[in-house]
Each structure stands twice: as C-alpha cells, then as structure tokens.
Design an enzyme around this catalytic site. Structure first.
Site, mmCIF file in Angstrom:
data_model
loop_
_atom_site.group_PDB
_atom_site.id
_atom_site.type_symbol
_atom_site.label_atom_id
_atom_site.label_comp_id
_atom_site.label_asym_id
_atom_site.label_seq_id
_atom_site.Cartn_x
_atom_site.Cartn_y
_atom_site.Cartn_z
ATOM 1 N N ASP A 32 -1.029 -0.451 4.960
ATOM 2 C CA ASP A 32 -2.061 0.341 4.270
ATOM 3 C C ASP A 32 -3.402 0.476 4.989
ATOM 4 O O ASP A 32 -4.459 0.465 4.340
ATOM 5 C CB ASP A 32 -2.315 -0.236 2.863
ATOM 6 C CG ASP A 32 -1.087 -0.167 1.962
ATOM 7 O OD1 ASP A 32 -0.022 0.250 2.433
ATOM 8 O OD2 ASP A 32 -1.207 -0.531 0.773
ATOM 9 N N LYS B 53 4.860 4.095 0.360
ATOM 10 C CA LYS B 53 5.189 3.215 -0.762
ATOM 11 C C LYS B 53 4.288 3.568 -1.937
ATOM 12 O O LYS B 53 3.155 4.020 -1.738
ATOM 13 C CB LYS B 53 5.018 1.755 -0.362
ATOM 14 C CG LYS B 53 3.553 1.322 -0.116
ATOM 15 C CD LYS B 53 3.541 -0.155 0.195
ATOM 16 C CE LYS B 53 2.173 -0.805 0.218
ATOM 17 N NZ LYS B 53 1.150 -0.372 -0.739
ATOM 18 N N CYS C 285 -1.364 -5.855 -1.286
ATOM 19 C CA CYS C 285 -0.188 -5.264 -0.645
ATOM 20 C C CYS C 285 0.345 -6.103 0.516
ATOM 21 O O CYS C 285 1.552 -6.128 0.761
ATOM 22 C CB CYS C 285 -0.482 -3.831 -0.226
ATOM 23 S SG CYS C 285 -0.750 -2.776 -1.676
#
Ligand code: ZN
Length: 198
Positions: free
Chosen positions: A27, A110, A143
C-alpha cells in the site's frame, strides 16, 4: 497509562535464497504517503528511500516483487472507519512514483487489510515457488500486520525490515513488530540493508 514493550528480537542480518523469496510492498500509495493524500501516515515518506534500495537489490538478484494496492469503490464499508481513501482510478490510489512497479513486478489490488483476502496473491506465490516474504510498506499495524499474519498462517516465512514500515504512532509500530515477531514467528531486522539475497 504507560505500557512496557516486551523485548522484540532483531536479527543483524538475514540471507535469503533469491529464487524462493519475494518482496511484498504494501500500500505505498499517494493517499497514504504523499502530502495532500486522504489518509497520510507522516512516517511513510521516510520509508520510500529504504524500500527503493530494497527493490533495487531484489530486482538485481531476480527476486520477484509484488505490490498490494488498496482499492475501494463507491460506498465501501471501510469509508465509515477511515473516510474515503484510495478510490479506484484516483491519484491517491496510485503507487508513489518513486516506487513505481517495473516490468515483471506484479500488482495485486486488495479491498481489505489482508493482502491475501480475495486476491490472487497466494496462487501467484505458489506458481513462482516462493517460500519467504520480505514485507515492507504501510500501515505497520494494519495492512502490513494483517498481510504478514495471513502469510505466516499459510506457512510462509516472513521478514520485516523496520526501516521499511511505518505507523501513525510508536504504540502502533511496536505492537505490529511484537505481533509479527512473537505471534507469527517473523524475523525482524533493523534495516533493508540487513537483508541479502543469494
Ligand atoms: Zn483501505
């Protein structure tokens, strides 16, 4: 309230087989990293340079590189918790320019904290015969932690360089390192420079 961080073991150096190892960049998108992003983690900017060095080293040794890209659409339930962020197709959704994926890298979109949930990541890792994952990116206790935990539960060995991850505060950072090292038996190293591929 003051809580004490249990001792977290760090390895000085880890040497990993290039063919059985992948780097997973979690991310590192404009909304989380860049000024003007919708959900900025201030500490994330200083992880760009170490992550860039890690990627350079990985690619030079033929180590597979994966990215997760957090992706949301109109009305996503996560917006109730975090506000709108990384909407598909926006500037904020894009991976930061400094870490732009190169040819041969794989980007996995995702929709949840866990990079494996509802994504082809596990199948791709199996196809390439990967056993070890060097995980970097943000946010450390969200995450990164969920992806590291999910990887460990699937039998992967997880390595996390501290200078490649970032959190919103020290507590979150230490909590993530503690869970990754203790609960998921991951290996913590201080720096990406402590990771070698051969
Ligand atoms: Zn999200």
């Amino acid at each position: 309230m003051l809580v004490e961080v249990p001792r977290i073991e760090r390895k000085d150096r880890v040497v990993l087989p290039a063919k059985e190892t992948a780097v997973v960049v979690v991310d590192m998108q404009n909304d989380f990293v860049k000024p003007g992003g919708k959900l900025v983690v201030p500490a994330a900017a200083k992880t760009i340079e170490p992550i860039r060095r890690l990627l350079e080293k990985a690619r030079s040794k033929g180590v597979k590189v994966f990215y997760t890209q957090d992706t949301h659409y109109e009305g996503d339930p996560e917006f109730a918790i975090w506000g709108e962020h990384v909407r598909h197709g926006t500037w904020g959704w894009r991976i930061v320019d400094e870490l732009a994926p190169a040819g041969g890298d794989i980007v996995v979109m995702k929709t949840r904290y866990d990079g494996f949930y509802g994504t082809p990541l596990e199948d791709l890792l199996r196809v390439y015969g990967i056993k070890n994952l060097v995980i970097v990116g943000t946010v450390a206790n969200i995450c990164v932690l969920h992806t590291a935990g999910s990887a460990a539960l699937r039998g992967y060995s997880v390595i996390v360089p501290e200078d490649g991850i970032s959190a919103l505060n020290d507590f979150d950072m230490q909590a993530a390192l503690r869970q990754i090292s203790f609960l998921y038996r991951g290996t913590i190293v201080k720096s990406v420079d402590d990771v070698e591929f051969q």
